[in-house]
Design an enzyme around this catalytic site. Structure first.
Site: not given
Length: 304
Positions: A137, A236, A266
């Protein structure tokens, strides 16, 4: 999975700590791996994972959390897992967080930790020629940005970049960004909050131009970067920017392994009770093992 909003950073950090504790029924230690917290020059806290018999490579790892939340505990299990399973040294970085410390502070911490790791690789039991960066991320975005700066400034030389559903593009103009707009998990609204916190109050004002090291997708030239593993998840909002970045790397001549996981969201690979998460983690092991496969004729490498 609780909904962790980034609108209020204090509440978001508390929620992230609770979520991390909920997901981590993992061991606090692994046999044969020494874990030590330290502070490197510049005041950046790191956690070093060192196997009893280091195989040579070292991975500098940056946690996720939207540049706003997260700490060394977020990825403790993953770092232990990589160190124990692969015999590699891990340096996990506790970079400063926005909005108190917007860009470039988190990036400068990530860069400082990478430079320090390269300069001190021998003392860590690692090979300075086999340093990689990685993260998930926001941490994946930091890893990509560090790789860009290392190329631009001629070092430190990086062998690999592990980019797990990375944050790459502040323009937010993709089909996946338009599709995933609602809770419960990471969504377009949270991406907007993330960029607002990370880029600070100047973002969007006349004359503003997002720095490339803040949003690596804005780099015009991706040639000369280290080989990459890119993980993208279907559900995501970051999916399409990750797929486009991987394609651009390929077009620039960079060796890339791209993995798109249908039905996944995600950060899915942090929920190890799910078979799809365990498969993803095993694939990350395989990608690192392949990237670090030793050359028997290269001094300082191990045949383990």
């Amino acid at each position: 999975m609780p909904y962790v909003s980034l609108a209020d950073p204090v509440k978001a950090r508390a929620a992230m700590r609770e979520l991390s504790a909920t997901l981590s029924g993992e061991p606090a230690a692994a046999p044969g791996v020494d874990v030590a917290d330290r502070t490197i020059p510049g005041g950046v806290p790191v956690r070093v994972y060192r196997p009893e018999r280091p195989a040579g490579p070292v991975l500098v790892y940056f946690h996720g959390g939207g540049f706003v939340t997260g700490d060394l505990g977020n990825e403790h299990h993953r770092c232990l897992d990589f160190a124990a399973g692969l015999g590699i040294v891990l340096v996990s970085v506790d970079y400063r967080l926005a909005p108190e410390h917007p860009f470039p502070a988190p990036f400068e911490d990530a860069w400082a930790a990478t430079v320090w790791t390269h300069e001190n690789a021998a003392d860590l039991g690692a090979d300075p020629g086999r340093v990689a960066v990685g993260g998930g991320s926001a941490g994946g975005g930091l890893a990509a940005a560090v790789a860009l700066r290392a190329r631009d400034e001629g070092g430190p030389p990086l062998a690999f970049q592990l980019l797990l559903y990375p944050v790459l593009d502040d323009r937010m103009d993709t089909a996946s960004m338009r599709a995933y707009t609602e809770p419960p998990l990471f969504n377009r609204g949270e991406v907007e909050q993330m960029w607002r916190h990370y880029l600070g109050p100047e973002r969007g004002k006349p004359g503003w131009e997002t720095p490339v090291y803040a949003a690596p997708a804005r780099a015009r030239d991706l040639s000369g970067l280290p080989p990459a593993y890119v993980l993208a998840a279907e559900a995501d909002p970051l999916r399409d920017e990750d797929l486009v970045y991987a394609r651009r790397l390929i077009e620039a001549g960079v060796p890339v392994e791209l993995r798109h996981v249908p039905g996944a969201y995600h950060g899915f690979d942090g929920v190890l009770s799910a078979a799809v998460a365990r498969r993803a983690r095993a694939e990350q092991h395989a990608a690192l093992r392949e990237a670090f496969r030793p050359d028997p004729g290269q001094p300082g490498t191990s045949s383990d």
